[in-house]
Design a protein around this motif. Structure first.
Motif, short mmCIF file in Angstrom:
data_model
loop_
_atom_site.label_atom_id
_atom_site.label_comp_id
_atom_site.label_asym_id
_atom_site.label_seq_id
_atom_site.Cartn_x
_atom_site.Cartn_y
_atom_site.Cartn_z
N LYS A 91 0.85 -1.21 0.00
CA LYS A 91 0.00 0.00 0.00
C LYS A 91 0.88 1.25 0.00
O LYS A 91 0.58 2.23 -0.69
N LYS A 92 1.96 1.17 0.75
CA LYS A 92 2.89 2.32 0.82
C LYS A 92 3.48 2.57 -0.56
O LYS A 92 3.57 3.73 -1.00
N LEU A 93 3.85 1.48 -1.25
CA LEU A 93 4.43 1.59 -2.59
C LEU A 93 3.44 2.22 -3.55
O LEU A 93 3.78 3.09 -4.36
N GLU A 94 2.17 1.77 -3.44
CA GLU A 94 1.13 2.31 -4.33
C GLU A 94 0.92 3.80 -4.09
O GLU A 94 0.76 4.57 -5.03
N ARG A 95 0.96 4.19 -2.80
CA ARG A 95 0.76 5.62 -2.48
C ARG A 95 1.90 6.44 -3.04
O ARG A 95 1.70 7.55 -3.57
N GLN A 96 3.11 5.88 -2.95
CA GLN A 96 4.28 6.61 -3.48
C GLN A 96 4.20 6.75 -4.99
O GLN A 96 4.53 7.80 -5.55
N GLU A 97 3.72 5.69 -5.65
CA GLU A 97 3.59 5.74 -7.10
C GLU A 97 2.54 6.76 -7.50
O GLU A 97 2.70 7.48 -8.50
N GLU A 98 1.46 6.83 -6.72
CA GLU A 98 0.40 7.80 -6.99
C GLU A 98 0.94 9.22 -6.86
O GLU A 98 0.66 10.10 -7.69
N ARG A 99 1.74 9.42 -5.80
CA ARG A 99 2.32 10.75 -5.58
C ARG A 99 3.25 11.12 -6.73
O ARG A 99 3.23 12.25 -7.23
N LEU A 100 4.04 10.14 -7.18
CA LEU A 100 4.97 10.37 -8.30
C LEU A 100 4.19 10.69 -9.56
O LEU A 100 4.55 11.59 -10.31
N LYS A 101 3.10 9.95 -9.78
CA LYS A 101 2.28 10.17 -10.97
C LYS A 101 1.75 11.61 -10.98
O LYS A 101 1.77 12.30 -11.99
N ASN A 102 1.27 12.07 -9.81
CA ASN A 102 0.73 13.43 -9.71
C ASN A 102 1.80 14.48 -9.96
O ASN A 102 1.56 15.47 -10.66
N ALA A 154 13.74 8.78 -13.38
CA ALA A 154 12.52 9.53 -13.66
C ALA A 154 11.92 9.10 -14.99
O ALA A 154 10.70 8.93 -15.10
N SER A 155 12.75 8.87 -16.00
CA SER A 155 12.24 8.45 -17.30
C SER A 155 11.61 7.07 -17.21
O SER A 155 10.59 6.79 -17.82
N LYS A 156 12.23 6.21 -16.41
CA LYS A 156 11.73 4.83 -16.29
C LYS A 156 10.38 4.80 -15.62
O LYS A 156 9.49 4.06 -16.02
N GLN A 157 10.24 5.60 -14.53
CA GLN A 157 8.98 5.60 -13.80
C GLN A 157 7.89 6.19 -14.66
O GLN A 157 6.71 5.89 -14.49
N GLY A 158 8.27 7.05 -15.58
CA GLY A 158 7.31 7.60 -16.54
C GLY A 158 6.29 8.47 -15.87
O GLY A 158 6.59 9.21 -14.95
N GLY A 159 5.03 8.39 -16.30
CA GLY A 159 4.00 9.27 -15.78
C GLY A 159 3.88 10.48 -16.67
O GLY A 159 4.36 10.51 -17.78
N GLY A 160 3.26 11.54 -16.18
CA GLY A 160 3.03 12.71 -17.00
C GLY A 160 1.72 12.59 -17.74
O GLY A 160 0.96 11.63 -17.56
N LEU A 161 1.47 13.56 -18.64
CA LEU A 161 0.18 13.61 -19.31
C LEU A 161 -0.03 12.45 -20.27
O LEU A 161 -1.14 12.01 -20.48
N PHE A 162 1.05 11.98 -20.87
CA PHE A 162 0.92 11.00 -21.93
C PHE A 162 1.44 9.63 -21.53
O PHE A 162 1.88 8.87 -22.36
#
Lengths: 183, 129
Positions: free
Chosen positions: A63-74, A166-174
C-alpha cells in the motif's frame, strides 16, 4: 550535395540549441519546474530502490508503494503541465521555421543514401522529390535523422536530460497504462 | 565529515549527462568499480555515440551498402558494447536490470548519428552531385 548536407546538419544543431535555450528560458529556470523536477527525481530513485529490493508480500508495504507511485504520478503530471504551454509555443515557432526550410529545399535531392528505406519511410525520405529512385534523400528525412542524433546529445551535454530513474517511472500527461502499473 | 563530503561530491556529479575526467579514467581501466549505475550507463551512452560516428565514417568510405550495412552496424555496435561491459569491465548485468538495459542505452541516438554520417560520407565520395 555535400554543402546541402552540411547545411542541414548546421541547421539541426542550431535548432536544437535554440530549442533547448528557449525551453530553459521559459521552463527549466522557473522555480516551480526546478522544485517539481527535484521532487520527481527524489521519488523516482526512492521507488526504484524499493522495487529493486524485491517484491514484498507485506500488505502495508504494498500500500505504501502504491501511495508513493500515486504521488509520483501526480508530480509527473504537474511537471508536464508546467512544460506544456511553453512547449506548444516553441513547437509552433519551429513548425514555421521548418516549413520555411522545407520550401527552400523543395524538390532538391540533398544526398544519395547507400540504402533504400523501407516503404513506410519512403514517404518521408522521398518527400517532394521527383523520379522513382528511392535512394534519393530529401531535406526533411536528413533533418529528422540529424535532430534525432543531435538533440539528445545537446540535452545531455547541457545537463538538461531527465534522470534515468525519472524516465523509467514515466508518468506525466501522456503516460501509457503500462508505465503506471506496479512492477 | 568525510562521508558528507563524498555524498556532496556524488550529488554534484551530473546525472544522465556528460563524462568527467575521473569517469573517463575508470572507463579505460579494466574491471573498474562502478558504485553509481548512471555513471556507467553514461559511459556506455557516449561510447556508443562515438562508435556510431566512426562506423558511419568507415561504412561510407568502404563503401558498405544496403541492408547488409545496416545489419553490420547493429552487430558491431551491440557486440562491442557487450564485450566491453562483459569482458573488459566484468559487469554483472543483473545489477542493471538485465543485458538489454545496458545494450539499449543510447542505441537509437547512435543509430541516427550513424545513418547521418554514413549517408553524408557515401553521398559525397561515391556519387556524382
Amino acid at each position: 550535395m555535400l554543402s546541402d548536407c552540411l547545411l542541414i546538419v548546421f541547421i539541426s544543431i542550431c535548432t536544437a540549441l535554440l530549442g533547448e535555450g528557449l525551453t530553459w528560458l521559459l521552463v527549466y529556470r522557473t522555480e516551480k519546474y526546478k522544485k517539481l523536477k527535484a521532487e520527481v527525481e527524489k521519488q523516482s530513485k526512492k521507488l526504484e530502490k524499493k522495487k529493486e529490493g524485491g517484491e514484498s508480500s507485506d500488505r502495508s508495504q504494498k500500500k505504501k508503494l502504491e501511495r508513493q507511485e500515486e504521488r509520483l504520478k501526480n508530480h509527473n503530471r504537474d511537471l508536464s503541465f508546467v512544460k506544456m504551454k511553453s512547449m506548444f509555443a516553441i513547437g509552433f515557432a519551429f513548425t514555421a521555421l521548418l516549413s520555411m526550410f522545407n520550401s527552400i529545399f523543395d524538390g532538391r535531392v540533398v544526398a544519395k543514401m547507400p540504402f533504400v528505406p523501407i516503404s513506410l519511410l519512403q514517404g518521408i525520405s522521398h518527400r517532394n522529390l521527383g523520379g522513382e529512385d528511392y535512394s534519393d534523400c530529401s531535406f526533411i528525412f536528413l533533418y529528422i535523422l540529424c535532430t534525432m542524433s543531435i538533440r539528445q546529445n545537446v540535452q545531455k551535454l547541457l545537463g538538461l536530460a531527465p534522470s534515468r530513474a525519472a524516465s523509467k517511472q514515466g508518468g506525466g500527461l501522456f503516460a501509457t497504462p503500462g508505465q503506471l502499473n506496479t512492477r | 565529515m568525510a562521508s558528507a563530503t563524498i555524498k556532496r561530491r556524488t550529488e554534484e556529479k551530473p546525472v544522465n549527462g556528460f563524462l568527467t575526467i575521473s569517469t573517463i579514467s575508470k572507463a579505460v581501466a579494466a574491471g573498474s568499480t562502478w558504485e553509481d549505475k548512471d555513471e556507467f550507463l553514461d559511459v556506455i551512452y557516449w561510447m556508443r555515440q562515438v562508435f556510431g560516428l566512426v562506423q558511419g565514417l568507415i561504412w561510407g568510405l568502404l563503401p558498405l551498402k544496403g541492408f547488409f550495412g545496416l545489419l553490420l552496424f547493429f552487430v558491431f555496435n551491440l557486440g562491442i558494447i557487450y564485450l566491453y561491459y562483459n569482458s573488459f569491465q566484468k559487469i554483472d548485468d543483473e545489477e542493471y536490470g538485465g543485458a538489454s538495459e545496458i545494450l539499449k542505452e543510447g542505441l537509437m541516438t547512435s543509430f541516427a548519428a550513424f545513418l547521418v554520417t554514413w549517408i553524408i560520407i557515401y553521398s559525397s565520395l561515391h556519387t556524382s552531385s
